[in-house]
Scaffold this active site. Structure first.
Site, PDB file in Angstrom:
ATOM      1  N   HIS A 295       0.989  -1.384   0.334  1.00 23.01           N
ATOM      2  CA  HIS A 295       0.093   0.026  -0.023  1.00 23.01           C
ATOM      3  C   HIS A 295       0.609   1.112   0.083  1.00 23.01           C
ATOM      4  O   HIS A 295       1.885   1.458   0.749  1.00 23.01           O
ATOM      5  CB  HIS A 295      -0.543   0.327   1.279  1.00 23.01           C
ATOM      6  CG  HIS A 295      -2.055   0.778   0.983  1.00 23.01           C
ATOM      7  ND1 HIS A 295      -2.190   2.721   1.127  1.00 23.01           N
ATOM      8  CD2 HIS A 295      -3.462   0.716   0.804  1.00 23.01           C
ATOM      9  CE1 HIS A 295      -3.394   2.709   0.945  1.00 23.01           C
ATOM     10  NE2 HIS A 295      -3.754   1.671   1.168  1.00 23.01           N
TER      11      HIS A 295
ATOM     12  N   GLU B  58      -7.769  -5.191   0.236  1.00 20.37           N
ATOM     13  CA  GLU B  58      -8.063  -6.015  -1.020  1.00 20.37           C
ATOM     14  C   GLU B  58      -8.336  -7.523  -0.391  1.00 20.37           C
ATOM     15  O   GLU B  58      -8.682  -8.627  -0.973  1.00 20.37           O
ATOM     16  CB  GLU B  58      -7.592  -5.867  -2.196  1.00 20.37           C
ATOM     17  CG  GLU B  58      -7.639  -4.430  -3.083  1.00 20.37           C
ATOM     18  CD  GLU B  58      -8.481  -3.890  -3.094  1.00 20.37           C
ATOM     19  OE1 GLU B  58      -9.590  -3.905  -2.576  1.00 20.37           O
ATOM     20  OE2 GLU B  58      -9.054  -3.252  -4.085  1.00 20.37           O
TER      21      GLU B  58
HETATM   22  N1  ACO Z   1       4.481  -7.927  -4.975  1.00 22.97           N
HETATM   23  C1  ACO Z   1       5.378  -7.375  -4.990  1.00 22.97           C
HETATM   24  N2  ACO Z   1       6.126  -5.951  -5.061  1.00 22.97           N
HETATM   25  C2  ACO Z   1       5.352  -5.520  -4.716  1.00 22.97           C
HETATM   26  C3  ACO Z   1       4.291  -5.156  -4.966  1.00 22.97           C
HETATM   27  C4  ACO Z   1       3.168  -6.595  -4.294  1.00 22.97           C
HETATM   28  N3  ACO Z   1       1.909  -6.638  -4.024  1.00 22.97           N
HETATM   29  N4  ACO Z   1       4.066  -4.084  -4.234  1.00 22.97           N
HETATM   30  C5  ACO Z   1       4.646  -3.493  -3.770  1.00 22.97           C
HETATM   31  N5  ACO Z   1       5.876  -4.290  -5.112  1.00 22.97           N
HETATM   32  C6  ACO Z   1       7.500  -4.036  -4.810  1.00 22.97           C
HETATM   33  C7  ACO Z   1       7.715  -3.278  -6.383  1.00 22.97           C
HETATM   34  O1  ACO Z   1       7.775  -4.182  -7.416  1.00 22.97           O
HETATM   35  C8  ACO Z   1       8.282  -2.192  -6.387  1.00 22.97           C
HETATM   36  O2  ACO Z   1       9.499  -2.530  -5.837  1.00 22.97           O
HETATM   37  P1  ACO Z   1      11.072  -2.645  -6.126  1.00 22.97           P
HETATM   38  O3  ACO Z   1      11.642  -1.242  -5.761  1.00 22.97           O
HETATM   39  O4  ACO Z   1      12.354  -3.282  -6.305  1.00 22.97           O
HETATM   40  O5  ACO Z   1      10.836  -2.322  -8.154  1.00 22.97           O
HETATM   41  C9  ACO Z   1       8.513  -1.691  -4.619  1.00 22.97           C
HETATM   42  O6  ACO Z   1       7.399  -2.831  -3.424  1.00 22.97           O
HETATM   43  C10 ACO Z   1       7.449  -0.318  -4.421  1.00 22.97           C
HETATM   44  O7  ACO Z   1       6.100  -0.502  -5.327  1.00 22.97           O
HETATM   45  P2  ACO Z   1       6.072   0.635  -5.438  1.00 22.97           P
HETATM   46  O8  ACO Z   1       4.350   0.776  -6.695  1.00 22.97           O
HETATM   47  O9  ACO Z   1       6.801   2.283  -5.966  1.00 22.97           O
HETATM   48  O10 ACO Z   1       5.018   1.071  -4.217  1.00 22.97           O
HETATM   49  P3  ACO Z   1       3.437   2.298  -4.177  1.00 22.97           P
HETATM   50  O11 ACO Z   1       3.898   2.374  -2.958  1.00 22.97           O
HETATM   51  O12 ACO Z   1       3.075   3.249  -5.556  1.00 22.97           O
HETATM   52  O13 ACO Z   1       2.143   1.119  -4.180  1.00 22.97           O
HETATM   53  C11 ACO Z   1       0.411  -0.462  -4.583  1.00 22.97           C
HETATM   54  C12 ACO Z   1       1.436   0.603  -4.187  1.00 22.97           C
HETATM   55  C13 ACO Z   1       0.095  -0.127  -5.812  1.00 22.97           C
HETATM   56  C14 ACO Z   1      -0.771  -0.739  -4.053  1.00 22.97           C
HETATM   57  C15 ACO Z   1       1.135  -1.973  -4.683  1.00 22.97           C
HETATM   58  O14 ACO Z   1       1.377  -2.584  -3.368  1.00 22.97           O
HETATM   59  C16 ACO Z   1       0.602  -3.000  -5.334  1.00 22.97           C
HETATM   60  O15 ACO Z   1       0.649  -2.598  -6.813  1.00 22.97           O
HETATM   61  N6  ACO Z   1      -0.290  -3.877  -5.145  1.00 22.97           N
HETATM   62  C17 ACO Z   1      -0.673  -5.153  -5.170  1.00 22.97           C
HETATM   63  C18 ACO Z   1      -2.034  -4.398  -6.199  1.00 22.97           C
HETATM   64  C19 ACO Z   1      -2.740  -4.182  -4.931  1.00 22.97           C
HETATM   65  O16 ACO Z   1      -3.029  -5.019  -3.637  1.00 22.97           O
HETATM   66  N7  ACO Z   1      -3.271  -3.311  -5.504  1.00 22.97           N
HETATM   67  C20 ACO Z   1      -4.630  -2.522  -4.132  1.00 22.97           C
HETATM   68  C21 ACO Z   1      -4.418  -1.788  -2.887  1.00 22.97           C
HETATM   69  S1  ACO Z   1      -5.544  -0.995  -2.240  1.00 22.97           S
HETATM   70  C22 ACO Z   1      -6.155   0.047  -2.588  1.00 22.97           C
HETATM   71  O17 ACO Z   1      -6.030   0.680  -2.757  1.00 22.97           O
HETATM   72  C23 ACO Z   1      -8.084   0.267  -2.206  1.00 22.97           C
END
Ligand code: ACO
Length: 373
Positions: free
Chosen positions: A257, A315
């Site tokens: 998140h 989620e």
């Molecule tokens: N699985 C694997 N790796 C992940 C995940 C995940 N669920 N979430 C983040 N990471 C990793 C990224 O690949 C990135 O790695 P890197 O730096 O080696 O490239 C690092 O963690 C940071 O990721 P960002 O995308 O910069 O983090 P951000 O804060 O923008 O992401 C997000 C938040 C979009 C929710 C992300 O965690 C994600 O994609 N999760 C999966 C989708 C999900 O569950 N969405 C629902 C969110 S809850 C809501 O909105 C109601």
């Protein structure tokens, strides 16, 4: 001379509004909605009480609640135009979120002369009717007329299934809708605020917000999160399956998140609601498998992405709870919208009262001085 300002990708950490709606503290996993901790209110309030609280900054007294609930219930039926449009869209087999976006856009019909509070009531009242009517059209069935004797959550389940559901299931749905009703300046809420900040209307704001919520990085993750649990199928398969995904660079849906660096408090509330529901049903197999998947995913994410603090988000528990309520995965994101719409509208009121046109700037990084040949 051109100047550039500090660029914050994704506006991370940028404060773009002052709000009395809700506060998220991602370091301690706290969500406060209109002064109440989520854990204090989500499983106790009705959806009507929650919507009133979000729009008035206080809970209603008994008379106010009765009148508000009555007005919402009376506004549930859709116009013939909306219904016939949804019927045509169902022939195209469009996803339910797309149908909700299309249906939401028609809610101004016949209501363009009403005040913003009345319009907001109609929007909240009709979101569940759009989802349920479309769902039945998709399967060649006639929509079920809303039942004005039932509360908002009970009526939603009734219109989806054709049955008056048990108090336990209604309470589960109510807890879910309340839990997701507001969450500070998330992407869809920001979208709604941007739209009304231009002087545009509430129907446009919620239609845009549905579009923002649809994306898998926001409200589109619970379906894939549950699919993942089903694909895993057994406790022994959990670790190899998750490792393969992470080795392929895939994201695990339902984890991570932007704001929460500890477990999302909504995941805690919904996880508990799901536990109660599966326990009441007497079959804990899926719940226990999901817990195993959650535990393993959090530990593997710590190994693969050290320092990122990737924890369970709303989620994952949503998927478990809504599946327990008998909803198909295709209904998960639209049901999120049914809950969040009251929050979007509360933010819109705030923006309309205090806000200023939202117009950030960009740093130009393209060419200059090109000459027309
Ligand atoms: N699985 C694997 N790796 C992940 C995940 C995940 N669920 N979430 C983040 N990471 C990793 C990224 O690949 C990135 O790695 P890197 O730096 O080696 O490239 C690092 O963690 C940071 O990721 P960002 O995308 O910069 O983090 P951000 O804060 O923008 O992401 C997000 C938040 C979009 C929710 C992300 O965690 C994600 O994609 N999760 C999966 C989708 C999900 O569950 N969405 C629902 C969110 S809850 C809501 O909105 C109601």
């Amino acid at each position: 001379m051109t100047t550039t300002s500090e660029y914050r990708p994704g506006l991370e950490g940028v404060v773009a509004a002052e709000t009395r709606m809700s506060r998220v503290n991602g370091h301690i996993g706290e969500l406060i909605i209109r002064g109440y901790e989520l854990e204090e209110i989500a499983a106790k309030a009705t959806v009507e009480e929650m919507a009133y609280l979000l729009w008035h900054d206080r809970l209603p007294d008994a008379d106010e609640l009765a009148q508000f609930s009555y007005r919402l219930a009376k506004k549930r039926p859709l116009s013939p135009t909306t219904l016939s449009l949804l019927k045509s869209v169902a022939k195209e087999k469009a996803p339910v979120m797309d149908a909700l976006r299309i249906g939401a856009g028609t809610l101004s019909l016949g209501l363009d002369a009403v005040g913003s509070r009345e319009l907001a009531e109609a929007i909240v009242a009709r979101f569940p009717t759009i989802v349920a009517a479309y769902w039945r059209f998709l399967y060649g069935q006639q929509p079920i007329e809303p039942d004005s004797e039932l509360g908002h959550a009970a009526n939603y389940l009734y219109m989806l299934t054709g049955k008056r559901q048990s108090l336990a299931l209604v309470r589960g749905m109510e807890t879910y809708l309340n839990t997701v009703s507001d969450h500070s300046l998330n992407a869809s809420t920001f979208t709604a605020r941007v739209i009304v900040s231009t002087g545009s209307d509430l129907v446009s704001a919620v239609t845009g917000a549905v579009g923002a919520l649809k994306g898998p990085l926001h409200g589109g993750a619970p379906g894939p999160a549950l699919d993942m649990v089903f694909e895993i199928g057994s406790a022994e398969n959990t670790e190899p399956y998750l490792r393969e995904k992470l080795d392929n660079g895939e994201r695990l849906m339902g984890f991570g998140h932007r704001v929460y660096k500890v477990r999302d408090p909504r995941a805690v509330v919904l996880g508990e609601a799901a536990r109660k529901m599966y326990a009441a049903d007497g079959d804990m197999a899926l719940y226990e498998l999901a817990k195993e998947v959650e535990k393993t995913a959090v530990s593997l994410l710590a190994e693969y992405k050290p320092g990122r603090n990737l924890q369970t988000n709303v989620e994952f528990s949503t998927a478990l709870l809504l599946h327990g309520l008998g909803l198909d995965t295709a209904l998960f994101s639209p049901t999120f919208a049914v809950g969040r719409v009251a929050g979007w509208l509360g933010h819109c009121f705030e923006q309309m009262e205090n806000g200023r046109l939202i117009r950030p700037k960009s740093n130009y990084v393209g060419e200059t001085g090109r000459v027309w040949q």
